[in-house]
Structures are given as structure tokens and as C-alpha cells.
Write an enzyme that holds these catalytic residues in place. Structure first.
Site, PDB file in Angstrom:
ATOM      1  CB  CYS A 262      -3.079   4.254  -6.095  1.00  0.00           C
ATOM      2  SG  CYS A 262      -3.082   2.958  -6.076  1.00  0.00           S
ATOM      3  CG  ASP A 263      -5.931   5.695  -9.289  1.00  0.00           C
ATOM      4  OD1 ASP A 263      -4.722   5.939  -9.418  1.00  0.00           O
ATOM      5  OD2 ASP A 263      -6.755   4.715  -9.172  1.00  0.00           O
TER       6      ASP A 263
ATOM      7  CB  CYS B 263      -5.941   1.721  -5.074  1.00  0.00           C
ATOM      8  SG  CYS B 263      -5.258   2.249  -4.423  1.00  0.00           S
TER       9      CYS B 263
END
Length: 302
Positions: A133-134, A130
Site C-alpha cells: 500500500c505505502d 502494508c
């Protein structure tokens, strides 16, 4: 006793819930994660009608609030087992059981693992599924994206907001993503391409340091350095709790009829958990609406 239990709170489940509740069905959605499902991991959605550009979390929130407003009940939890034959149908959760007259399975799919050494060991330490997300953890660093479809290219483009360079590794010699995404990727000076190659190992001790790739044409290997490895090589349906139910194919997908019905009366499937040529938010929402309509018709026969 519910008229309809929906397993999964992504776009398919939320759309189904909205349509069912508007038809005065007593409806519950069971979701083990965030409402919206994978929409929550999508920063920019540009192909959902009515929105030129909308954030995934924002669209998730709007769908969720609409579902609650029309009377859908929300339950946080994971269905561990299901008895779908006959009446009533029962869903077993860790903290109890839900009974319903009909069920829509909208559990979606999760990223497929690459299955190479280093992937599991370095998960969360440079291995990610992701970018939304990261990605921010890789400010001004070199990162690697594995895959050549829509998801891989979208996330590679997103990563250019943070990373110094983004290397896309693909087993073919052309991308499979839609044309507009390909044009953006080819035109982005931060994105590089490694064609006709497979990743055989993710290297690193306490964190990712790079990947070992093998060229499929000349069988040569080399190491491509990178602080992060983002994997987008397809998805796996979230259907393990249905093993033995008789409604899954060999890959774990549900094969419904055109009305989203499974081979079990009163049980329907919608979204990415079913066999479908298109895995998009708009198509998942459409599946959910169709499934809810036919669940309503089924309930009228009881």
C-alpha cells in the site's frame, strides 16, 4: 432468510460462498472491506496452484466475480454482534439485521501492533503495516522492517523496489521465513539485518525519523534512522464481536473440529480466524470449501 451467511470476504469466505451457491444454498457474504481481504495487499502470489505468479488484487477479483456469477449475494458492512444459538441465527449490522440458518465465520486476522511509544502517534506518517500500500511513498529513502517471518521478508523484498535501503530488525539471530524468501533477502544488496534486537520506540515528531532498538544479548541501545517503519510481528484474529460466545480461545481464535464446526450447531469457522498451522491463501480457500460442505450437511438435518 438465508440458508448460509458468511462473515468475511477473503479467500476462505469467497471459496465457501462459491461451494455453497453451487449447492443451491441461498448465500450471502458480509464484508466490511475490499473483496479478497488481505489478498488485496499482496502484490505477488507465487504459491497458489495454477498460477506461477498472480497479483493479489487480480486473484481477489477473479474469486469475487466467480462468487457473484454462481449466485452469491454480497453485502458491504460490518457485523457488530451475533446471536448464533438456535434458529434462526442473527447478525446485527449497523444498517440492519441478517437472518440465516447457518453461519461461516471467515473474518480473518489483522496485523498485530508492536505496542511501543510512537507507533500510534505516527501511524500513517511513516508507520505502516502494508508495504504494498505505502511502499511507493518511500522512493530512494531508508526504511525499516520489523519482523522475521514470511510477511516481513516478502514486504522487505517488495520495498527494495523503491527504498534506498531496507533494514530488517529481528529479535532472533535467524529469519523464520521460508527458505526461498531467505535466499532472496540475503542476496539482495539493499537489505541489511539487525539481529537479536527489539524495537523499544519509534521516533519522530510529524513523521518517522527512526527507531530505538535494544540488543537482547548485551542490553545496549541505539537509534537506527529511517523514514518508514513497516511492522510485521504477527496477526490478531478479527473476532471481537464473538467475545462471550464461548467459541474463542484466550487469544481470540476459534478452535473448530476437523469439519470446521464450532461448538455451536450450524456455525463454522474458516481461514485465519481459526487455529491453524498454516495461514496461506490456499489453506484458507480449502477451509472455506470444507466449511461450506458441512454447512450443507447440517442444513439437510433441519
Amino acid at each position: 432468510m438465508y440458508d448460509l451467511a458468511i462473515i468475511g470476504g477473503g479467500p476462505a469466505g469467497l471459496a465457501a460462498g462459491i461451494y455453497a451457491a453451487r449447492a443451491n444454498l441461498k448465500t450471502i457474504i458480509v464484508e466490511r472491506g475490499l473483496h479478497g481481504g488481505q489478498m488485496q495487499n499482496t502484490l505477488d502470489i507465487e504459491n497458489y496452484p495454477g498460477f506461477e505468479n498472480v497479483g493479489g488484487p487480480e486473484l481477489s477479483e477473479q474469486m469475487y466475480n466467480q462468487a457473484l456469477k454462481v449466485g452469491v449475494e454480497w453485502k458491504f458492512g460490518e457485523v457488530q454482534a451475533a446471536n448464533l444459538d438456535g434458529q434462526p441465527k442473527t447478525l446485527q449490522l449497523r444498517d440492519g439485521m441478517i437472518e440465516a440458518k447457518s453461519v461461516i465465520i471467515a473474518t480473518g486476522a489483522k496485523p498485530r501492533r508492536l505496542g511501543v511509544p510512537g507507533e500510534t502517534e505516527l501511524a500513517g506518517r511513516g508507520v505502516s503495516y502494508c508495504a504494498t500500500c505505502d511502499g511507493a511513498f518511500f522512493e530512494d529513502l531508508d526504511v525499516i522492517v520489523i519482523g522475521g517471518g514470511d510477511s516481513a521478508v516478502k514486504e522487505a523484498l517488495f520495498l527494495t523496489r523503491y527504498a534506498k535501503t531496507v533494514t530488517i530488525i529481528h529479535r532472533r539471530d535467524t529469519l523464520r521465513a521460508e527458505a526461498i524468501l531467505q535466499d532472496r533477502a540475503y542476496g539482495n544488496p539493499k537489505i541489511r539485518f539487525v539481529w537479536d534486537s527489539l524495537v523499544e520506540k519509534i521516533e519522530g515528531t510529524s513523521k518517522v525519523s527512526g527507531v530505538v532498538v535494544r540488543n537482547l544479548k548485551d542490553d545496549s541501545t541505539r537509534v537506527i534512522p529511517g523514514a518508514g517503519t513497516f511492522i510485521y510481528v504477527g496477526v490478531k484474529p478479527c473476532s471481537d464481536f464473538l467475545i462471550g460466545s464461548g467459541i474463542l480461545n484466550e487469544e481470540g481464535y476459534i478452535i473448530p473440529s476437523a469439519d470446521m464446526a464450532t461448538t455451536i450447531p450450524g456455525v463454522y469457522a474458516a481461514g485465519d480466524v481459526r487455529t491453524t498451522p498454516l495461514r496461506q491463501i490456499v489453506s484458507a480457500a480449502g477451509d472455506g470449501a470444507v466449511a461450506a460442505m458441512y454447512a450443507y450437511e447440517y442444513l439437510e438435518t433441519l
